[in-house]
Design an enzyme around this catalytic site. Structure first.
Site, PDB file in Angstrom:
ATOM      1  N   GLY A  45     -10.688   0.804   7.034  1.00  0.00           N
ATOM      2  CA  GLY A  45     -10.896   0.720   8.552  1.00  0.00           C
ATOM      3  C   GLY A  45     -12.659   0.378   8.500  1.00  0.00           C
ATOM      4  O   GLY A  45     -13.206   0.820   9.481  1.00  0.00           O
ATOM      5  N   ARG A  95     -11.866  -5.212   8.344  1.00  0.00           N
ATOM      6  CA  ARG A  95     -11.074  -5.966   9.566  1.00  0.00           C
ATOM      7  C   ARG A  95     -11.278  -5.305  10.711  1.00  0.00           C
ATOM      8  O   ARG A  95     -11.395  -5.839  11.873  1.00  0.00           O
ATOM      9  CB  ARG A  95      -9.548  -6.327   9.173  1.00  0.00           C
ATOM     10  CG  ARG A  95      -9.463  -7.211   7.933  1.00  0.00           C
ATOM     11  CD  ARG A  95      -8.143  -7.002   7.357  1.00  0.00           C
ATOM     12  NE  ARG A  95      -8.255  -6.155   6.301  1.00  0.00           N
ATOM     13  CZ  ARG A  95      -7.249  -6.392   5.401  1.00  0.00           C
ATOM     14  NH1 ARG A  95      -6.301  -7.158   5.279  1.00  0.00           N
ATOM     15  NH2 ARG A  95      -7.393  -5.541   4.279  1.00  0.00           N
ATOM     16  N   CYS A 148      -7.142  -0.958   9.494  1.00  0.00           N
ATOM     17  CA  CYS A 148      -6.661  -1.832   8.388  1.00  0.00           C
ATOM     18  C   CYS A 148      -6.428  -0.833   7.183  1.00  0.00           C
ATOM     19  O   CYS A 148      -5.681  -0.080   7.130  1.00  0.00           O
ATOM     20  CB  CYS A 148      -7.883  -2.948   7.917  1.00  0.00           C
ATOM     21  SG  CYS A 148      -9.413  -2.336   7.897  1.00  0.00           S
ATOM     22  N   SER A 149      -7.080  -1.184   5.923  1.00  0.00           N
ATOM     23  CA  SER A 149      -6.905  -0.228   4.933  1.00  0.00           C
ATOM     24  C   SER A 149      -8.017   0.920   4.874  1.00  0.00           C
ATOM     25  O   SER A 149      -7.422   2.088   5.322  1.00  0.00           O
ATOM     26  CB  SER A 149      -7.181  -1.172   3.547  1.00  0.00           C
ATOM     27  OG  SER A 149      -6.024  -2.218   3.480  1.00  0.00           O
ATOM     28  N   ASN A 176       0.702  -1.187  -0.005  1.00  0.00           N
ATOM     29  CA  ASN A 176      -0.010  -0.113   0.120  1.00  0.00           C
ATOM     30  C   ASN A 176       0.959   1.144  -0.103  1.00  0.00           C
ATOM     31  O   ASN A 176       0.376   2.290  -0.567  1.00  0.00           O
ATOM     32  CB  ASN A 176      -0.871   0.154   1.241  1.00  0.00           C
ATOM     33  CG  ASN A 176      -2.343  -0.588   0.965  1.00  0.00           C
ATOM     34  OD1 ASN A 176      -2.872   0.152  -0.034  1.00  0.00           O
ATOM     35  ND2 ASN A 176      -2.686  -1.520   1.660  1.00  0.00           N
TER      36      ASN A 176
END
Lengths: 612, 529
Positions: free
Chosen positions: A344, A347, A341-342, A253
């Protein structure tokens, strides 16, 4: 409705998924359901089985090539039901097939609107939800606002972050410019906010999305917001930052200008990867799992190997492990934790809600669980519509994130049978409703050690009745409870009559301690906070199960029809229905025997039945 | 022989005992001829911990400086640790445990010394006998009789003195049949299905050998079992290949030409070494502390234990199906007829016969089908999963039975009259016991040692009022119907109560069970008042 060309087809066979059995009946197509009714002609003992399938539960329809007996139609549902019809005439089959294709995925919202949840209505729905479940009150229950945390109106018009709710809680020292600055540095503007407050140690669980750090970017506002979160907790000089992604994903990322917090830039954090895989991995994993368990005459060894290679339980464990880490950090160390996480919303939602469930017994009650879902999933913008494929969207966005959360909760209920107010039924109902596109109530949970994790048969084989235990402890206990409540009240009325008549009861010994009544239950919320994994005192599941069932009925509404029919077929009381149920032998234990003795297979005893 | 020879150090002070689910405690360790006794000197009153030496499967000792640590691995899968000060003392203790835990002389074992106050040796030993069963079942009297041909154990050393056989087969014929069956285990009746009069017989393999000998009397006996019905099934617990190979060593199977009315069904069931190794692998996997989901599942798969559970249940299902659904009599045998044969006939009876599902019924069934029918408990249960001793006759067939019964119990929680606690207790007792029930390998050996006179019977003890409460199922609702278990892999589970018994989690399950029990008792009281 104009899409339905053939509302009724007779002489349809429903094949059993795992044996050679089949039932004859009639197929009806309505605007909302596909209904199969077994014809009674050949089977006088049972009332005839009915299968109701809501169009919205249908994940895929497949028309297989014509065989000598008719045209097979395979329908795969999102609640893991798989039905295999054989329609005699190909034309009828095609009609149903094309009608279903049209019905199962409406193209326009207007079609959806009448009976389903409209994603465009998100905001309004949320507001309604807020009236039903008051998140403000929920935060008050946690003890927020307090001297360290306050309500901010920065997102009043959803301008700072459109996927966040209006009311957000932030550290008292975080000013508006800091928040706005931080939100610009976070993916989708999802800046760190409070989601759970552990009052005893003043430790907070916060959530956000990944920082847009790339390889070197930093943001002073974001750093000071984290500083503020850390300062709000006097117990600890640092906060944990949990990145729930595997390190590799986070690194990748970075190249896209996103990434993770650099420990050098933030003076007060401890950074930690947890390694929960992304939505695509989860989707594939579930697909593999379903493939394995759908195999006919599956051997024990293939089953276990398949279970392992699907990785499903490994992923479940990863989520639970993360939640345990979170719980331990907060309750034992008293450290605040920031989870992301990415974006949000997948996860992060899993870990935060599961962690809260472990920490706070309130969330293990029915009401509390609904609040938890409202808070961590609905209000913080889990993309239910995309993840559950409610509209004809991008198949790559579909992922069983919420299912996974539910399974995690189920694993916990298995290990701590007395710690939850709700039963497995409640979880299954919630799962049902996510996919029936109604109001979103859902839960989920899961536990730590590898041996403890099991395959959740009742979820993935809910409709394969032959696999279930033929008797239910739960039902018996419920009947028992009902009986003892009745006896209790009879006793009381008799006693009061005696008193009216001026007679003192002769019995001197104390009456047996009455089982807790419902009023007691609702008034006494379990004391908080207690962590499950740390050996929480246990409130009694059985006591609450009656209420649980009531709740299910309320949440029920139209989409539960499929359930209700099944229940009536089974008979609602534990005792009656048990009578007929054992005789059922699914298929035969011996293929040789079956071939030689067709009589063995055709014998039919009693009604097939599903227990909890 | 004196036990004291093996005890050089009988008492050690200041020992630390670590056991699962308890905090470590410090106290005095004492070793006797049959027990390891530990009492701690807590101020709140002494607590004692008593372990039968027979229960110890393996020990490991580790020395460090002047003290040593002994790790004790028990046959009930518990792992204990003793920290003993003083190297010599530690070595002495370890030596005593090693020697005393594997004495194999049955007459010196603890059951001969165990004298509980509430049981009397004068009581009748055991719950049932062949004669009693026969006299209770009037239906049998037309076609069946009790034969005492084996009263001096000369016809079949592993059978009890009395067995039930077809009425028109006399004792001289039985002697000839016994010569044609391995170990003399001629076909005897083990179950009579009241609904349709069909029966389950069991035996060992016939001995046609490579030259395909025949035995007229054996054929007559089986014909007499059929009694006019056109067909019967023979369930052979070996694969057809194994059965054919057995001819080379003198064994074999009932050939179609000689037994025209009988249809053979082969179901391969693992026993002996394979089963023991499976248990060892499974227990090792359960004890592995690393929390890795994938490794766990592949270890579980690799142990094959659940596969054996599945095979046993589905073969028993097949047997029950032949009798109940299909309406034919069945003869079951493998090679020796002392292991898998008993396993599936027991399970089939549980599936079909409601009388076997009550607490007494189940214990009587075990007594009939395992203890009296000659399952060699001493040999099979000499060691459990931890022992490093070379495998000989060990095989956890009985444990497999209990696991299968547990699976039934999970699927039909209301139909069985006993609780999981009973199965756990039996699993422990089979390996190390205060009682004489599981001693020796056959009725003959028990008779020779006077087990019935000089020890107490476990089954009787389990039916004492307090025990009975604990071991019965509070939710029991007898049903007349057969209980057909599901044998899909998805329906079978690891028996957590046994294999993960010494971990924290099983506590919560026990608590829930306890809660259910209390609710039922409460309801009972209410209903009375």
């Amino acid at each position: 409705m104009e899409h339905i060309r053939t509302p009724k087809v007779e002489q349809v066979r429903l094949l059993d998924r795992f044996s050679n059995k089949s039932t004859n009946g009639t197929l009806y197509l309505t605007a909302t359901h596909l209904i199969f009714v077994e014809s009674n002609s050949n089977n006088s003992t049972s009332a005839g089985q009915e299968v109701w399938i809501l169009h919205h539960h249908i994940a895929s329809v497949e028309k297989l090539s014509l065989t000598t007996t008719g045209c097979p139609l395979v329908i795969q549902c999102r609640n893991f039901r798989l039905v295999h019809f054989v329609v005699q005439r190909e034309r009828d089959c095609h009609d149903i097939y094309s009608s279903l294709l049209r019905l199962l995925r409406p193209v326009s919202y207007e079609e959806l609107y009448a009976f389903s949840y409209n994603p465009k209505q998100n905001d309004q729905q949320r507001e309604e939800g807020w009236q039903l479940i008051d998140l403000g009150a929920e935060f008050e229950r946690m003890g927020v606002p307090c001297d360290q945390w306050q309500l901010t109106d920065v997102n009043r018009d959803f301008k700072v972050c459109e996927t966040y709710p209006r009311d957000l809680y932030v550290p008292i020292t975080a000013s508006k410019p800091i928040i706005v600055g931080s939100s610009k540095f976070r993916s989708k503007g999802r800046f760190p906010v409070l989601t759970y407050f552990y009052q005893e140690k003043k430790a907070a669980v916060c959530r956000c999305s990944q920082p847009l750090s790339g390889f070197s970017a930093r943001c002073l506002e974001d750093e000071s917001l984290l500083q503020a979160i850390s300062k709000a907790n006097h117990n600890s000089r640092f906060v944990y930052v949990m990145d729930t992604r595997p390190k590799l994903n986070a690194l990748a990322n970075r190249a896209a200008g996103k990434g993770y917090e650099n420990e050098d830039n933030y003076s007060n954090i401890r950074f930690q990867f947890v390694g929960i895989e992304n939505i695509h991995v989860m989707r594939t994993s579930l697909q593999k799992l379903l493939e394995v368990i759908g195999t006919r005459s599956l051997s024990m060894s293939d089953y276990l190997v398949g279970l392992e290679s699907s990785g499903w339980l490994r992923h479940i464990k990863a989520v639970v492990d993360a939640a345990i880490f979170l719980t331990k950090a907060v309750t034992v160390e008293g450290v605040s934790v920031l989870v992301h996480c990415s974006d949000g919303w997948d996860r992060t939602a899993q870990v935060c809600s599961l962690g809260s469930l472990l920490m706070d017994p309130y969330y293990r009650t029915i009401k509390g669980f609904m609040v938890l879902i409202e808070k961590d999933w609905i209000s913080f913008g889990h993309k239910f519509a995309d993840r559950c494929d409610q509209l004809d969207g991008d198949p790559k966005e579909v992922s069983p994130i919420f299912t996974q959360f539910l399974e995690c909760v189920w694993q916990l209920t298995e290990q701590f049978p007395q710690a939850f107010e709700f039963s497995e039924w409640f979880l299954l109902q919630i799962h049902e409703h996510v996919h029936s596109c109604q109001y979103g109530n859902f839960l989920g949970n899961n536990q730590r050690q590898r041996e403890e994790l099991q395959f959740w048969r009742n979820m993935y084989h809910q409709f394969d009745r032959s696999m279930h235990p033929r008797q239910s402890i739960l039902k018996t206990i419920l009947t028992l409870r009902e009986n003892s409540c009745k006896a209790e009240s009879a006793l009381q009325s008799l006693e009061s009559r005696l008193q009216q008549l001026g007679v003192t009861p002769i019995v001197t010994s104390d009456p047996p301690a009455p089982p807790p009544t419902r009023d007691q239950r609702s008034s006494a919320l379990p004391p908080r906070p207690d962590s499950l994994i740390l050996g929480a005192p246990i409130n009694h599941k059985e006591e609450h199960q009656r209420q649980d069932d009531d709740e299910q009925e309320e949440v029920g509404e139209e989409a539960t029809e499929s359930f209700d029919t099944e229940r009536t077929v089974e008979g609602s009381s534990g005792t009656e229905s048990r009578k007929q149920s054992y005789g059922e032998l699914d298929g035969t234990y011996s293929s040789e025997l079956a071939k030689e003795e067709p009589a063995v297979v055709s014998l039919e005893f009693g009604v097939a039945r599903m227990t909890c | 022989m004196e036990f004291s020879e093996h005890i050089k150090t009988a008492n050690v002070e200041d020992v630390v005992l670590r056991q699962p689910l308890h905090p470590p405690s410090r106290g005095t360790l004492c070793i006797t001829g049959h027990h390891l006794l530990f009492s701690d000197r807590e101020e709140t009153g002494t607590r004692q911990f008593l372990l039968l030496l027979k229960n110890i499967d393996a020990i490991e000792k580790r020395m460090s400086g002047s003290s040593g640590t002994i790790t004790i691995k028990c046959k009930d899968l518990r792992v204990l640790q003793l920290d003993i000060p003083g190297m010599e003392q530690c070595l002495n203790i370890a030596h005593s445990i090693e020697t005393l835990s594997c004495l194999d002389c049955a007459s010196e074992m603890y059951p001969f010394f165990h004298r509980p106050s509430d049981l009397s040796l004068q009581d009748q030993w055991g719950l049932s006998s062949t004669e009693k069963l026969y006299s209770q079942m009037k239906e049998l009297h037309d076609r069946w009789r009790v034969s005492t041909v084996n009263r001096d154990y000369s016809v079949c050393p592993s059978y009890p003195p009395a067995v039930i056989v077809p009425k028109n087969i006399d004792d001289s014929m039985l002697k000839k049949v016994a010569k044609f069956r391995q170990g003399g285990r001629f076909p005897v009746l083990c179950y009579y299905h009241r609904k349709n009069g069909m029966v389950i017989m069991r035996s060992s393999q016939p001995l046609p050998g490579a030259n395909r000998k025949r035995c007229k009397e054996d054929e007559d006996l089986l014909q007499a079992v059929l009694d006019g019905s056109d067909k019967g099934y023979i369930i052979d617990t070996r694969s057809s290949q194994q059965a054919t190979q057995a001819r080379m060593t003198g064994g074999g199977f009932e050939s179609k030409s000689s037994y025209s009315c009988w249809k053979r069904l082969h179901r391969q069931m693992e026993k002996g070494k394979a089963l023991q190794e499976s248990l060892i692998k499974l227990v090792e996997a359960c004890g592995d502390e690393s929390n890795n989901m994938d490794r766990w599942l592949s270890k579980l798969e690799n142990s094959k234990w659940l596969f054996y559970v599945q095979t046993a249940l589905s073969t028993a299902g097949l047997l029950a199906e032949c009798v109940e659904r299909d309406g034919h009599s069945v003869l079951v045998h493998g090679s020796e007829g002392k292991d898998s044969t008993l396993l599936i006939s027991t399970l089939a009876q549980l599936i079909m016969d409601p009388h076997c599902r009550s607490l007494e019924g189940f214990l009587a069934l075990l007594e009939r089908e395992w203890v009296q029918a000659g399952h060699p408990f001493m040999q099979r249960c000499a060691h459990s999963a931890f022992s490093h001793a070379r495998l000989q006759q060990e095989s956890p067939v009985f444990l497999l039975l209990l696991d299968c019964v547990w699976q039934l119990w999970r699927q039909f929680p209301l139909a069985l009259g006993f609780s999981e606690a009973l199965l756990l207790r039996l699993a422990t007792e089979a390996y190390a016991s205060d009682f004489g029930t599981f001693l020796c390998n056959s009725h003959q050996e028990r008779w020779a040692l006077g087990v019935m006179e000089r020890t107490h019977c476990l089954f009787k003890a389990l039916l004492r009022p307090r025990e009975r409460d604990y071991y019965s199922n509070p939710l029991y609702e007898p049903t007349e119907l057969a209980i057909w278990p599901s044998v899909h892999p998805q329906s079978l589970q690891l028996w957590r109560g046994f294999f993960l018994r010494w971990t924290q989690q099983s506590r919560h399950l026990e608590e829930a069970q306890e809660e259910i029990r209390n609710m039922v008792i409460e309801w009972g009281k209410l209903a009375l008042s």
